[in-house]
Design an enzyme around this catalytic site. Structure first.
Site, PDB file in Angstrom:
ATOM      1  N   HIS A  54       0.849  -1.202   0.000  1.00  0.00           N
ATOM      2  CA  HIS A  54       0.000   0.000   0.000  1.00  0.00           C
ATOM      3  C   HIS A  54       0.879   1.245   0.000  1.00  0.00           C
ATOM      4  O   HIS A  54       2.092   1.151   0.134  1.00  0.00           O
ATOM      5  CB  HIS A  54      -0.997  -0.016   1.159  1.00  0.00           C
ATOM      6  N   HIS A  56       1.478   3.898   1.943  1.00  0.00           N
ATOM      7  CA  HIS A  56       2.048   4.654   3.069  1.00  0.00           C
ATOM      8  C   HIS A  56       3.574   4.720   2.973  1.00  0.00           C
ATOM      9  O   HIS A  56       4.228   3.770   2.534  1.00  0.00           O
ATOM     10  CB  HIS A  56       1.629   4.024   4.408  1.00  0.00           C
ATOM     11  N   ASP A  58       6.048   4.529   5.003  1.00  0.00           N
ATOM     12  CA  ASP A  58       6.925   3.541   5.640  1.00  0.00           C
ATOM     13  C   ASP A  58       6.950   2.222   4.859  1.00  0.00           C
ATOM     14  O   ASP A  58       7.646   1.282   5.237  1.00  0.00           O
ATOM     15  CB  ASP A  58       6.538   3.295   7.113  1.00  0.00           C
ATOM     16  N   HIS A  59       6.220   2.161   3.742  1.00  0.00           N
ATOM     17  CA  HIS A  59       6.200   0.961   2.890  1.00  0.00           C
ATOM     18  C   HIS A  59       6.762   1.208   1.493  1.00  0.00           C
ATOM     19  O   HIS A  59       7.138   0.269   0.802  1.00  0.00           O
ATOM     20  CB  HIS A  59       4.770   0.405   2.796  1.00  0.00           C
ATOM     21  N   HIS A 113      -7.344  -0.893   5.851  1.00  0.00           N
ATOM     22  CA  HIS A 113      -6.313   0.034   6.351  1.00  0.00           C
ATOM     23  C   HIS A 113      -6.183   1.195   5.356  1.00  0.00           C
ATOM     24  O   HIS A 113      -6.198   2.362   5.733  1.00  0.00           O
ATOM     25  CB  HIS A 113      -5.001  -0.739   6.491  1.00  0.00           C
ATOM     26  N   ASP A 137      -0.048  -3.885   6.296  1.00  0.00           N
ATOM     27  CA  ASP A 137      -0.693  -3.414   7.530  1.00  0.00           C
ATOM     28  C   ASP A 137      -2.155  -3.866   7.610  1.00  0.00           C
ATOM     29  O   ASP A 137      -2.994  -3.175   8.189  1.00  0.00           O
ATOM     30  CB  ASP A 137      -0.641  -1.879   7.601  1.00  0.00           C
ATOM     31  N   HIS A 175       4.781  -4.822  10.789  1.00  0.00           N
ATOM     32  CA  HIS A 175       5.147  -4.138  12.039  1.00  0.00           C
ATOM     33  C   HIS A 175       5.266  -5.116  13.204  1.00  0.00           C
ATOM     34  O   HIS A 175       4.566  -6.132  13.238  1.00  0.00           O
ATOM     35  CB  HIS A 175       4.103  -3.070  12.424  1.00  0.00           C
TER      36      HIS A 175
HETATM   37 FE    FE Z   1       2.920   0.680   8.121  1.00  0.00          FE
HETATM   38 ZN    ZN Z   2       0.224   1.630   6.570  1.00  0.00          ZN
END
Ligand code: FE
Ligand code: ZN
Length: 257
Positions: A54, A56, A58-59, A113, A137, A175
């Site tokens: 996805h 975001h 941090d990905h 999410h 996530d 995570h």
């Molecule tokens: Fe994340």
């Molecule tokens: Zn995320």
């Protein structure tokens, strides 16, 4: 296929997949390019694919820098994330199939999410073996992702899809949230013996700074409240006989935990 789990930021996991025979590598959700480049150098293996779950940061935060080093790498992501994943070339939908080296994967559309979230399910090598699930996530060990974009009913359907995978499937989530997830789960099901046992193991592992990921689908089914929303005890607790509303209540309780 070798799987290397790389910790990043405060609590993220990035994954490098390596096909030993063909000497190629792929990466799942490279939020940070540095540990990925370091590991690829160590493995002396070129990157041929980036699998994003996805949009975001941090990905996907490492996509650009990885493409600078490996311009030939193909970037995969969900069709719904068009325009939000740097370098994306392949726009995947539910049920799409792809290959990495000698392994086949199936794409699962798992919104909740985010609205375009997908998971990569590498199918089992033999019927009695588990597959490898990279679920970003959506599903966490002992929990699930927050509903930033999607609705409770979307997330419920997504988790229901994952719940139907073979029990031995390993769950490589993005995570390390397991300890706090299980603390919340215990407030709901204090008498759940499997949950008590898992909590003790996870607590001990975290004290030694060991990862509690991967999990597997089987243990999630017995201990994760977001795989258990339709258990009579949890429906009674949320005082709601409608599964979607019961699930939504559990998710709200977790947000406030
Ligand atoms: Fe994340
Ligand atoms: Zn995320």
């Amino acid at each position: 296929m070798e799987i290397y789990q790389l910790p990043a930021f405060a609590d993220n996991y990035l994954y490098i997949l390596q096909d030993l025979e063909r000497k190629i590598a792929a990466v799942v959700d490279p939020g940070d390019p540095i540990p990925v480049l370091q590991k690829l150098r160590e493995l002396d293996t070129p990157l041929v694919a980036i699998f994003n779950t996805h949009h975001h940061s941090d990905h996907i935060g490492g996509n650009r820098q990885l493409l600078q080093h490996f311009p030939q790498a193909v970037v995969y992501g969900g069709a719904g994330d068009r325009g939000r994943i740097p370098g994306q070339q392949v726009f995947l939908q539910d049920g799409d199939r792809l290959e990495f080296g000698d392994r086949k994967a199936e794409v699962l559309f798992v919104p909740g999410h985010t609205l375009g979230h997908i998971a990569y399910f590498f199918t089992p090598l033999a019927p009695d073996r588990g597959g490898e699930l990279f679920c970003g996530d959506t599903l966490f060990a002992g929990g699930c992702g927050r509903l930033f974009e999607g609705s409770p009913s979307q997330m419920l359907n997504s988790l229901d899809k994952l719940r139907q995978l073979p029990e031995a499937t390993r769950v490589w989530c993005a995570h390390e949230y397991t300890l706090s997830n299980l603390q919340f789960a215990l407030t709901l099901e204090p008498q759940n013996q499997a949950l008590q046992n898992r909590y003790a193991q996870v607590k001990a592992a975290r004290l030694r700074s060991q990862p509690t990921v991967p999990s597997d689908i089987g243990i999630e089914k017995t201990t994760n409240p977001f795989f258990r929303w339709d258990q009579p005890a949890l429906m009674a607790l949320t005082q709601n006989q409608d599964p979607v509303k019961s699930f939504a209540k559990l998710r709200r309780m977790k947000d406030q935990f």
